[in-house]
Design a protein around this motif. Structure first.
Motif, short mmCIF file in Angstrom:
data_model
loop_
_atom_site.label_atom_id
_atom_site.label_comp_id
_atom_site.label_asym_id
_atom_site.label_seq_id
_atom_site.Cartn_x
_atom_site.Cartn_y
_atom_site.Cartn_z
N PHE A 150 0.83 -1.20 0.00
CA PHE A 150 0.00 0.00 0.00
C PHE A 150 0.87 1.25 0.00
O PHE A 150 0.58 2.23 -0.71
N GLY A 151 1.95 1.24 0.78
CA GLY A 151 2.87 2.37 0.81
C GLY A 151 3.44 2.68 -0.56
O GLY A 151 3.55 3.86 -0.95
N LYS A 152 3.79 1.65 -1.29
CA LYS A 152 4.35 1.84 -2.64
C LYS A 152 3.29 2.41 -3.59
O LYS A 152 3.60 3.23 -4.46
N GLU A 153 2.05 1.99 -3.41
CA GLU A 153 0.96 2.52 -4.23
C GLU A 153 0.76 4.02 -3.94
O GLU A 153 0.54 4.82 -4.86
N LEU A 154 0.86 4.37 -2.68
CA LEU A 154 0.70 5.78 -2.29
C LEU A 154 1.82 6.63 -2.87
O LEU A 154 1.59 7.74 -3.36
N GLU A 155 3.03 6.11 -2.81
CA GLU A 155 4.17 6.83 -3.37
C GLU A 155 3.97 7.08 -4.86
O GLU A 155 4.23 8.19 -5.36
N ALA A 156 3.50 6.07 -5.57
CA ALA A 156 3.26 6.20 -7.01
C ALA A 156 2.20 7.25 -7.32
O ALA A 156 2.25 7.92 -8.36
N LEU A 157 1.25 7.42 -6.39
CA LEU A 157 0.18 8.41 -6.57
C LEU A 157 0.65 9.84 -6.30
O LEU A 157 -0.02 10.79 -6.66
N GLY A 158 1.79 9.97 -5.62
CA GLY A 158 2.30 11.30 -5.32
C GLY A 158 2.15 11.72 -3.87
O GLY A 158 2.41 12.87 -3.51
N VAL A 159 1.75 10.78 -3.01
CA VAL A 159 1.67 11.08 -1.57
C VAL A 159 3.08 11.31 -1.04
O VAL A 159 4.01 10.56 -1.37
N LYS A 160 3.26 12.36 -0.23
CA LYS A 160 4.59 12.72 0.25
C LYS A 160 4.87 12.28 1.69
O LYS A 160 6.02 12.18 2.12
N THR A 161 3.79 12.04 2.46
CA THR A 161 3.97 11.71 3.87
C THR A 161 2.97 10.65 4.30
O THR A 161 1.80 10.71 3.92
N ILE A 162 3.45 9.67 5.09
CA ILE A 162 2.54 8.69 5.68
C ILE A 162 2.76 8.62 7.19
O ILE A 162 3.84 8.94 7.69
N VAL A 163 1.72 8.23 7.89
CA VAL A 163 1.81 7.91 9.32
C VAL A 163 1.66 6.39 9.41
O VAL A 163 0.68 5.83 8.93
N TYR A 164 2.66 5.74 10.03
CA TYR A 164 2.59 4.28 10.15
C TYR A 164 2.35 3.90 11.62
O TYR A 164 3.15 4.23 12.49
N THR A 165 1.24 3.23 11.86
CA THR A 165 0.87 2.81 13.22
C THR A 165 0.74 1.30 13.30
O THR A 165 0.03 0.70 12.49
N ASP A 166 1.42 0.72 14.26
CA ASP A 166 1.23 -0.70 14.55
C ASP A 166 0.18 -0.77 15.65
O ASP A 166 0.44 -0.39 16.80
N ILE A 167 -1.00 -1.27 15.32
CA ILE A 167 -2.12 -1.28 16.26
C ILE A 167 -1.80 -2.04 17.54
O ILE A 167 -2.17 -1.64 18.64
N ALA A 168 -1.08 -3.14 17.39
CA ALA A 168 -0.76 -3.96 18.56
C ALA A 168 0.08 -3.21 19.58
O ALA A 168 0.09 -3.53 20.76
#
Length: 235
Positions: A150-168
């Motif tokens: 999913f992160g790679k798909e977002l990068e391809a779309l032009g997203v510049k920033t993500i927040v990564y949360t491990d729910i556990a």
């Protein structure tokens, strides 16, 4: 590395949940006062989540969010139940600097593409993961989509920033999932903000060494396990 004190809002109050469970909540009072507190202690950016919005897809705390954005003199990023272009516009018009998309970005590709093409770097996407797979709907559902894919798909779309949360890890004060965070940061050419489980200065030091763009700190600040001033000295 930017430190983002987290302010989660539910029913107009600042709260913290354990592992995203709505029946396990601690309440900390007025979110606007909390925002002022963190900025006075040195915060340069605030992270706000509308928990009501995240659960039901409808923003119930816009008044409090607007007040925070107009009260503090640092940028604010907001997520939780943002599932339309109109809601993004409303938040940006209220003074918010960046809008975080979660479930909407995963379930509606058309909306995500329109949001990124319209608002560019003002759009952040939150990847909430459980055992490496993306979760949605206020963490109540897990998909069959790998977080890195999913992160790679977002990068391809032009997203510049993500927040990564491990729910556990979230709300457990047991440390972040460093391995997953490093994987995301190493394989993506976008800014990664760590979220979930950050509870000690050592956690902050490790995240800093991983060259992450930012880290969201929540429960550890509210319980006094770490002090914001102390964290900021490290980064």
């Amino acid at each position: 590395m930017i430190i983002f004190p987290a302010i989660d809002i539910r029913d107009g109050k600042a709260v913290r949940l354990v592992q995203g469970k709505y029946d396990q909540q601690d309440t900390y009072g007025d979110p606007v006062e909390m925002a002022r507190k963190w900025v006075e202690k040195g915060a340069t950016f605030l992270h706000i989540v509308d928990l009501d919005g995240a659960l039901v897809g409808e923003s119930k705390n816009l008044t409090a969010i607007k007040e925070i954005a107009s009260t503090v003199d640092v940028p604010v990023q907001v997520g939780g139940g943002v599932r339309s272009i109109e809601k993004i516009e409303a938040l940006l018009e209220s003074g918010v600097s960046r809008v975080i998309l979660g479930t909407s970005a995963i379930l509606d590709d058309v909306f995500l593409k329109e949001a990124v093409s319209t608002f560019g770097e003002k759009i952040v996407v939150s990847i909430d993961a459980k055992k490496g797979y993306v979760a949605t709907d206020g963490w109540t559902k897990t998909t069959d989509r790998k977080a890195l894919t999913f992160g790679k798909e977002l990068e391809a779309l032009g997203v510049k920033t993500i927040v990564y949360t491990d729910i556990a890890k979230d709300g457990m004060l047991a440390g972040p999932n460093f391995e997953e965070l490093q994987t995301m940061n190493d394989h993506l050419n976008i800014d990664v903000i760590a979220s979930g489980g950050i509870s000690t200065i050592e956690d902050i030091k490790t995240l800093h060494q991983l060259h992450l763009y930012g880290a969201i700190v929540g429960k550890a600040l509210y319980t006094g396990k770490v002090e914001l001033e102390e964290i900021l000295k490290e980064v």
